[in-house]
Design a protein around this motif. Structure first.
Motif, PDB file in Angstrom:
ATOM      1  N   PHE A  64       0.835  -1.199   0.000  1.00 47.76           N
ATOM      2  CA  PHE A  64       0.000   0.000   0.000  1.00 47.76           C
ATOM      3  C   PHE A  64       0.866   1.244   0.000  1.00 47.76           C
ATOM      4  N   PHE A  65       1.909   1.202   0.830  1.00 45.65           N
ATOM      5  CA  PHE A  65       2.831   2.330   0.917  1.00 45.65           C
ATOM      6  C   PHE A  65       3.448   2.629  -0.452  1.00 45.65           C
ATOM      7  N   ALA A  66       3.980   1.581  -1.076  1.00 41.51           N
ATOM      8  CA  ALA A  66       4.695   1.778  -2.337  1.00 41.51           C
ATOM      9  C   ALA A  66       3.741   2.096  -3.483  1.00 41.51           C
ATOM     10  N   VAL A  67       2.586   1.446  -3.514  1.00 46.67           N
ATOM     11  CA  VAL A  67       1.638   1.752  -4.575  1.00 46.67           C
ATOM     12  C   VAL A  67       1.203   3.216  -4.452  1.00 46.67           C
ATOM     13  N   GLY A  68       1.004   3.686  -3.211  1.00 51.28           N
ATOM     14  CA  GLY A  68       0.694   5.097  -3.001  1.00 51.28           C
ATOM     15  C   GLY A  68       1.793   5.992  -3.553  1.00 51.28           C
ATOM     16  N   ALA A  69       3.039   5.618  -3.235  1.00 54.73           N
ATOM     17  CA  ALA A  69       4.178   6.410  -3.694  1.00 54.73           C
ATOM     18  C   ALA A  69       4.249   6.430  -5.222  1.00 54.73           C
ATOM     19  N   TYR A  70       4.090   5.269  -5.830  1.00 57.81           N
ATOM     20  CA  TYR A  70       4.197   5.187  -7.286  1.00 57.81           C
ATOM     21  C   TYR A  70       3.042   5.865  -7.994  1.00 57.81           C
ATOM     22  N   CYS A  71       1.878   5.833  -7.332  1.00 58.49           N
ATOM     23  CA  CYS A  71       0.713   6.516  -7.876  1.00 58.49           C
ATOM     24  C   CYS A  71       1.035   8.008  -8.008  1.00 58.49           C
ATOM     25  N   MET A 129       8.090  -3.200 -11.079  1.00 57.75           N
ATOM     26  CA  MET A 129       9.422  -3.494 -11.628  1.00 57.75           C
ATOM     27  C   MET A 129       9.394  -3.504 -13.152  1.00 57.75           C
ATOM     28  N   ASN A 130       8.264  -3.963 -13.699  1.00 54.27           N
ATOM     29  CA  ASN A 130       8.170  -4.106 -15.150  1.00 54.27           C
ATOM     30  C   ASN A 130       7.491  -2.927 -15.828  1.00 54.27           C
ATOM     31  N   TRP A 131       7.175  -1.901 -15.064  1.00 56.08           N
ATOM     32  CA  TRP A 131       6.471  -0.742 -15.611  1.00 56.08           C
ATOM     33  C   TRP A 131       7.499   0.357 -15.888  1.00 56.08           C
ATOM     34  N   SER A 132       7.914   0.464 -17.127  1.00 60.47           N
ATOM     35  CA  SER A 132       9.050   1.346 -17.411  1.00 60.47           C
ATOM     36  C   SER A 132       8.676   2.827 -17.280  1.00 60.47           C
ATOM     37  N   PHE A 133       7.378   3.149 -17.374  1.00 63.75           N
ATOM     38  CA  PHE A 133       6.968   4.553 -17.292  1.00 63.75           C
ATOM     39  C   PHE A 133       7.391   5.190 -15.967  1.00 63.75           C
ATOM     40  N   VAL A 134       7.366   4.411 -14.881  1.00 66.88           N
ATOM     41  CA  VAL A 134       7.794   4.953 -13.590  1.00 66.88           C
ATOM     42  C   VAL A 134       9.210   4.498 -13.240  1.00 66.88           C
ATOM     43  N   GLY A 135       9.974   4.092 -14.260  1.00 67.98           N
ATOM     44  CA  GLY A 135      11.382   3.807 -14.027  1.00 67.98           C
ATOM     45  C   GLY A 135      11.731   2.334 -13.908  1.00 67.98           C
ATOM     46  N   GLY A 136      10.730   1.460 -13.806  1.00 67.39           N
ATOM     47  CA  GLY A 136      11.013   0.027 -13.697  1.00 67.39           C
ATOM     48  C   GLY A 136      11.908  -0.284 -12.517  1.00 67.39           C
ATOM     49  N   ALA A 137      12.785  -1.275 -12.713  1.00 66.47           N
ATOM     50  CA  ALA A 137      13.638  -1.719 -11.610  1.00 66.47           C
ATOM     51  C   ALA A 137      14.716  -0.687 -11.281  1.00 66.47           C
ATOM     52  N   ARG A 138      15.061   0.150 -12.274  1.00 67.62           N
ATOM     53  CA  ARG A 138      16.153   1.109 -12.043  1.00 67.62           C
ATOM     54  C   ARG A 138      15.719   2.292 -11.195  1.00 67.62           C
ATOM     55  N   MET A 228      12.436  11.612  -0.908  1.00 67.51           N
ATOM     56  CA  MET A 228      13.729  10.999  -1.196  1.00 67.51           C
ATOM     57  C   MET A 228      14.383  11.609  -2.432  1.00 67.51           C
ATOM     58  N   ASN A 229      13.620  12.335  -3.240  1.00 72.44           N
ATOM     59  CA  ASN A 229      14.059  12.817  -4.556  1.00 72.44           C
ATOM     60  C   ASN A 229      14.264  11.687  -5.543  1.00 72.44           C
ATOM     61  N   PHE A 230      13.925  10.492  -5.136  1.00 69.46           N
ATOM     62  CA  PHE A 230      14.215   9.334  -5.956  1.00 69.46           C
ATOM     63  C   PHE A 230      13.329   8.201  -5.493  1.00 69.46           C
ATOM     64  N   ILE A 231      12.985   7.308  -6.398  1.00 70.84           N
ATOM     65  CA  ILE A 231      12.228   6.137  -5.969  1.00 70.84           C
ATOM     66  C   ILE A 231      12.628   4.939  -6.792  1.00 70.84           C
ATOM     67  N   GLU A 232      12.796   3.795  -6.127  1.00 69.36           N
ATOM     68  CA  GLU A 232      12.983   2.535  -6.863  1.00 69.36           C
ATOM     69  C   GLU A 232      12.263   1.436  -6.084  1.00 69.36           C
ATOM     70  N   PRO A 233      11.835   0.384  -6.801  1.00 67.99           N
ATOM     71  CA  PRO A 233      10.910  -0.574  -6.198  1.00 67.99           C
ATOM     72  C   PRO A 233      11.431  -1.262  -4.941  1.00 67.99           C
ATOM     73  N   THR A 234      12.720  -1.667  -4.935  1.00 71.12           N
ATOM     74  CA  THR A 234      13.193  -2.473  -3.817  1.00 71.12           C
ATOM     75  C   THR A 234      13.080  -1.730  -2.496  1.00 71.12           C
ATOM     76  N   SER A 235      13.415  -0.439  -2.498  1.00 75.54           N
ATOM     77  CA  SER A 235      13.344   0.272  -1.224  1.00 75.54           C
ATOM     78  C   SER A 235      11.916   0.688  -0.901  1.00 75.54           C
ATOM     79  N   ALA A 236      11.101   0.983  -1.925  1.00 72.91           N
ATOM     80  CA  ALA A 236       9.724   1.381  -1.654  1.00 72.91           C
ATOM     81  C   ALA A 236       8.911   0.202  -1.139  1.00 72.91           C
TER      82      ALA A 236
END
Lengths: 317, 289
Positions: A64-71, A129-138, A228-236
């Motif tokens: 929920f936390f990460a989906v909120g962030a990515y949203c 991870m597979n959604w490149s629009f929000v940066g994917g795994a990177r 964070m000025n940055f977001i990636e899936p593993t930490s989110a």
């Protein structure tokens, strides 16, 4: 009624205090650290609505936390929405996710529900991870906009926003707890069949609790990328969020709205200090040790210990 | 997808599935038969892998090391269960929440201890069969996966024979069905459960050895296996050993097919997606009791 007016006064004072702090505290790191504590207050309080009152242990708070962030990130990328709208949209999406998780409670109880929520978290992570629009795994970089005139830095603004969210979450949890909704949820926790048979609308209540809990967790995550000025899936999607969301109410005491707040301040506060002064591995150890110690020695958390102490003190002549 | 590619994917899925079954057998006993929310199981696997690594440094073959570690792991399991029983099962209360939190706490503590002892770097072992591969019917198969598959089959056979033929084994199955009835027959349910949990933990020694034979390990690795192991244990229908092997194969083949058709990045969702589907449609598992 008297209790509510006292709570309102306390809330108003807290808002003024938070606003005052942004004006008069010079140390920028103070806001950076306190933001995290506040964020965990929201997360723990939100978790407690379904987990503490209703007894359904959500192990996927990180989802929920990460989906909120990515949203929020996705909306910034495409429409450059303002922060409050981002938070609202994140809460809407994670509320829907919460509703879906609530629907799982139709068939699953106890540990099976918990495992299902873990599954939801990993599936969400894989999709991101597979959604490149929000940066994917990177991951992707999100720049903080210029701070509005009143605040001298954007981190201060985020701190104030999170303080408001924390208050909102706590007030909402308190409302749920003291109303018939809370009584119904407690009945579900103690014995779902019995509750159902005396006319508690168990399904409605569970769906409501899961939706509200999910929406608040998503709101807590929405400003994360900006912070964070940055977001990636593993930490989110870090397991840390899931475990903390559950450990904090357990440590503070899950029967009362104050419990998650105490737990969050204690655990997140300690972690902030430890991360700075010693190491981040020790953080994991602290969470682990505290979990075991509290579950073993104080099943009702700090509030439970406190009530016991007060009761004992009252018995003395 | 061409037929050749498909066959290759299925074969490597079967081998992978054997490995998944091997790492999940212990959980099938602990969670499936005893209803212990043993979320620290994957972390104990990692402990098994590191213990194997430590013995391999002394020049012992990793598989032999796995078998040598079994008694020690049995004792650890018995101790862990006694602790758990005294704290939760006897006291009663909300086991789902507090038991889960307890095992999560244990898993975290073990993880940090591993970091302190071995460091955060990846570790691996060396043996003649680890790098080599076997040519069979035109298919290239890595020997380490063949070994994992063979050991999984052996463990499944041993466990299911033990559970259906020996006195303690039958008592373990009985305690899963009706604890009170077992107590009335004059057997001590706690002692039976304690040895069952010991056996479950002992399988972590061999499965841990397999873990480090199949690939390098690092302390936080247990977290990755929570999904896979629970998926297999639930899919197996809680407590069926042959079911566990079949469930492992289903997971392995599905994952391998997804891997070949969609790419590695979707693989983690497979085990959990499968788990969700099973939980939603048939919570009692495919081969349930």
């Amino acid at each position: 009624m008297r209790n509510w007016s006292r709570f309102l006064i306390g809330a108003t004072l807290s808002v003024l205090l938070a606003l005052g702090l942004t004006r008069f505290v010079g140390n920028e790191y103070f806001f950076f650290a306190t933001y995290v504590v506040l964020q965990f207050i929201v997360l723990a309080t939100a978790w407690n609505i379904l987990g503490g009152y209703g007894g359904y242990v959500n192990f996927g708070a990180s989802a929920f936390f990460a989906v909120g962030a990515y949203c929020a990130v996705a909306l910034t990328q495409s429409y450059a929405l303002a922060l409050p709208l981002q938070i609202l949209a994140a809460a809407l999406v994670t509320g829907l996710l919460g509703f879906a998780v609530g629907a799982l409670t139709l068939r699953l109880r106890g540990i099976y529900f918990s495992i299902a929520t873990v599954a939801v978290a990993v599936i969400c992570e894989t999709v991101i991870m597979n959604w490149s629009f929000v940066g994917g795994a990177r991951g992707t970089t999100v720049l903080q906009p210029a701070a509005p005139a009143f605040f001298s830095s954007y981190t201060r603004l985020l701190f104030f926003v999170m303080a408001l969210l924390a208050l909102l979450a706590v007030a909402f949890a308190r409302f749920v707890e003291t109303s018939w909704i809370g009584r119904g949820l407690r009945a579900i926790r103690d014995n779902e069949e019995a509750a159902e048979s005396v006319g508690v609308p168990t399904l409605k209540l569970k769906l409501f609790a899961a939706t509200a809990s999910g929406a608040l967790m998503g709101a807590a995550g929405a400003p994360f990328a900006l912070y964070m000025n940055f977001i990636e899936p593993t930490s989110a999607f870090s397991l840390n969020y899931s475990v903390s969301a559950l450990a904090m109410p357990l440590i503070g005491g899950s029967a009362n709205w104050l419990g998650p707040v105490i737990g969050a301040i204690l655990l997140a506060g300690t972690q902030q200090i430890v991360t700075v002064t010693i190491s981040s591995e020790l953080n994991v150890l602290i969470v682990g040790l505290l979990l075991v110690v509290f579950v073993v020695a104080a099943p009702h958390g700090i509030l439970g210990l406190w009530h016991k102490l007060v009761a004992r003190g009252g018995q003395r002549p | 997808m061409s037929l050749e590619l498909l066959v290759e994917a299925v074969v490597s899925g079967i081998l992978l599935g054997g490995f998944y079954a091997a790492v999940s057998l212990g959980l099938s006993v602990a969670f499936g038969l005893l209803d212990v929310p043993h979320i620290a199981h994957p972390t104990l696997l990692v402990v098994g892998a590191y213990a194997t690594y430590a013995l391999a440094q002394l020049g012992i073959d990793p598989i032999a090391a796995g078998f040598m570690l079994m008694p020690a792991f049995f004792v650890i399991g018995v101790g862990l269960y006694r602790f758990y029983h005294a704290l939760f099962e006897r006291r009663g209360g909300d086991i789902a929440l507090r038991g889960l939190a307890f095992f999560f706490g244990i898993a975290f503590i073990i993880e940090v201890v591993l970091i302190l002892v071995f460091g955060v770097d990846q570790r691996l072992v060396e043996a003649a069969y680890i790098g080599s591969s076997v040519q069979l019917a035109g298919l290239q198969m890595p020997s380490r996966m063949l070994i994992a598959f063979a050991l999984a089959g052996l463990l499944t056979l041993l466990l299911s024979t033990y559970l259906s033929r020996t006195f303690t084994g039958r008592a373990i199955k009985a305690v899963a069905q009706d604890q009170t009835a077992l107590a009335l027959m004059g057997a001590d349910p706690v002692r039976i459960k304690q040895s069952a949990f010991g056996i479950a933990t002992a399988t972590c020694a061999i499965a841990g050895a397999l873990l480090i034979i199949v690939g390098p390990v690092e302390p936080g690795m247990g977290r990755l296996y929570i999904g896979g192991t629970f998926c297999v244990a639930v899919l197996a229908g809680l407590g069926s050993m042959k079911g566990t092997l079949l469930a492992g194969l289903i997971l392995g083949i599905t994952e391998s097919l997804v891997l070949t058709s969609l790419g590695t990045s979707w693989a983690p969702a497979v085990s959990f997606g499968l788990l969700l589907v099973v939980l939603a449609i048939r919570p009692s598992g495919l081969f349930g009791r």
